[in-house]
Design an enzyme around this catalytic site. Structure first.
Site, PDB file in Angstrom:
ATOM      1  N   ASP A   1      14.680  19.314  20.978  1.00 47.00           N
ATOM      2  CA  ASP A   1      15.872  19.935  20.407  1.00 47.00           C
ATOM      3  C   ASP A   1      15.822  21.453  20.250  1.00 47.00           C
ATOM      4  OD1 ASP A   1      13.885  19.161  18.309  1.00 47.00           O
ATOM      5  OD2 ASP A   1      15.271  20.231  17.002  1.00 47.00           O
ATOM      6  N   CYS A   2      14.963  22.169  20.934  1.00 45.53           N
ATOM      7  CA  CYS A   2      14.840  23.614  20.751  1.00 45.53           C
ATOM      8  C   CYS A   2      15.954  24.379  21.470  1.00 45.53           C
ATOM      9  CB  CYS A   2      13.482  24.085  21.262  1.00 45.53           C
ATOM     10  SG  CYS A   2      13.267  25.866  21.191  1.00 45.53           S
TER      11      CYS A   2
ATOM     12  N   SER B   1      11.842  33.421  24.547  1.00 44.85           N
ATOM     13  CA  SER B   1      13.032  33.247  25.389  1.00 44.85           C
ATOM     14  C   SER B   1      13.664  34.582  25.783  1.00 44.85           C
ATOM     15  CB  SER B   1      14.060  32.355  24.689  1.00 44.85           C
ATOM     16  OG  SER B   1      14.517  32.940  23.485  1.00 44.85           O
TER      17      SER B   1
ATOM     18  N   HIS C   1      23.917  23.083  18.320  1.00 49.37           N
ATOM     19  CA  HIS C   1      23.174  22.683  17.124  1.00 49.37           C
ATOM     20  C   HIS C   1      24.061  22.781  15.886  1.00 49.37           C
ATOM     21  CE1 HIS C   1      18.743  22.394  18.233  1.00 49.37           C
ATOM     22  NE2 HIS C   1      19.374  22.535  19.384  1.00 49.37           N
TER      23      HIS C   1
ATOM     24  N   TRP D   1      16.677  19.374  12.281  1.00 47.22           N
ATOM     25  CA  TRP D   1      17.152  20.197  11.158  1.00 47.22           C
ATOM     26  C   TRP D   1      16.919  19.546   9.795  1.00 47.22           C
ATOM     27  CZ3 TRP D   1      18.015  25.117  11.621  1.00 47.22           C
ATOM     28  CH2 TRP D   1      18.379  25.644  12.870  1.00 47.22           C
TER      29      TRP D   1
ATOM     30  N   LYS E   1      14.881  21.442   7.006  1.00 52.85           N
ATOM     31  CA  LYS E   1      15.547  22.574   6.383  1.00 52.85           C
ATOM     32  C   LYS E   1      16.614  22.118   5.395  1.00 52.85           C
ATOM     33  CE  LYS E   1      14.787  26.123   9.872  1.00 52.85           C
ATOM     34  NZ  LYS E   1      13.951  26.924   8.976  1.00 52.85           N
TER      35      LYS E   1
END
Length: 263
Positions: free
Chosen positions: A70-71, A124, A210, A257, A260
């Site tokens: 999921d990055c 990236s 996301h 997620w 978090k």
């Protein structure tokens, strides 16, 4: 190891086993027969398609075996590679059980990392810059004056996602950034740099993906209908072949997620 052979029009896959630590998935662009007077751009495409694939290390799914994780930063890199029609070999890594070989090539153990000219490159921002310089066609360059468009959306999304106080202004901060982006698209769209997609879109699109999934799941929140240009933009970029090929499963985004939200 699972191997997926991909051309520009179809894909087939063959699975020969798997590993919880490492999965290598290879995407190859099919060769095309060109006419005798093919343009330089088409000849460059053919040369790239027949070249050895770029090696890309990425996070593996934590919900489904043998799938990309999921990055959003990894997806940005993969989108760039796909949009430039480059073949690549995707190595999926279990980041909860990092293999020694990963730590040897990148002591921080972070992904994405890409092997370019026998050198492993991390981050990236750096990877996409090198790809643009090394493979300038098709161009994904974004003019400097538009490079930061939408750049604050991701941080404000995270602030709102983590917030447990409905009156702390985090939702309004996100809405403010989305409204600004909507205005930009209205005047400059359909993409950040106008008619053609650019690197700025490939950076922002995974983050919006996301945002949509995480806020929909944890906050029952979605982009307001009043931001019609943003909604149309998301629909367009999320439906691109390159995006569909490289997107994470919604279950992985939600799971990714969770710390978090619960922390």
């Amino acid at each position: 190891m699972a191997v997926l052979l991909r051309t520009t029009t179809c894909a087939t896959s063959t699975t020969t086993g798997s590993s919880s630590t490492l999965l290598a998935t290879t995407f190859r662009r099919g060769r095309r027969l060109l006419p005798a007077r093919a343009s330089p751009a088409r000849r460059a495409f053919a040369a790239r398609a027949s070249a050895e694939p770029l090696e890309v290390c990425a996070k593996a799914s934590i919900t489904v075996p043998d799938r990309l994780g999921d990055c959003p930063f990894t997806q940005r890199v993969l989108l760039t590679i796909e949009e430039k029609n480059l073949p690549y070999a995707l190595k999926l890594v279990d980041l909860a059980n990092k293999p020694d070989w990963l730590l040897k090539i990148n002591p921080e153990g972070k992904v994405p990392i890409v092997k370019l000219e026998d050198k492993w490159v991390a981050d990236s921002d750096v990877i996409t810059q090198v790809l643009e310089e090394k493979y300038p066609q098709p161009s994904l360059a974004t003019p400097p004056e538009k490079a930061s468009v939408g750049s604050k959306i991701f941080s404000t999304f995270i602030g709102f996602l983590k917030s447990k106080d409905t009156s702390d202004g985090t939702e309004q901060a996100l809405l403010s950034e989305l409204t600004s982006f909507d205005s930009h698209l209205k005047d400059n769209g359909p993409f950040i740099n106008g008619e053609a997609i650019s690197g700025a879109d490939l950076s922002l699109a995974p983050k919006l993906y996301h945002m949509e999934i995480a806020l929909g799941h944890y906050k029952n929140w979605s982009v307001p209908d009043s931001l019609a240009n943003v909604k149309a933009y998301m629909k367009t970029v999320f439906s691109m072949d390159s995006f569909v090929n490289t997107r994470a499963l919604p279950e992985d985004v939600i799971a990714g997620w969770r710390p978090k939200v619960m922390g």
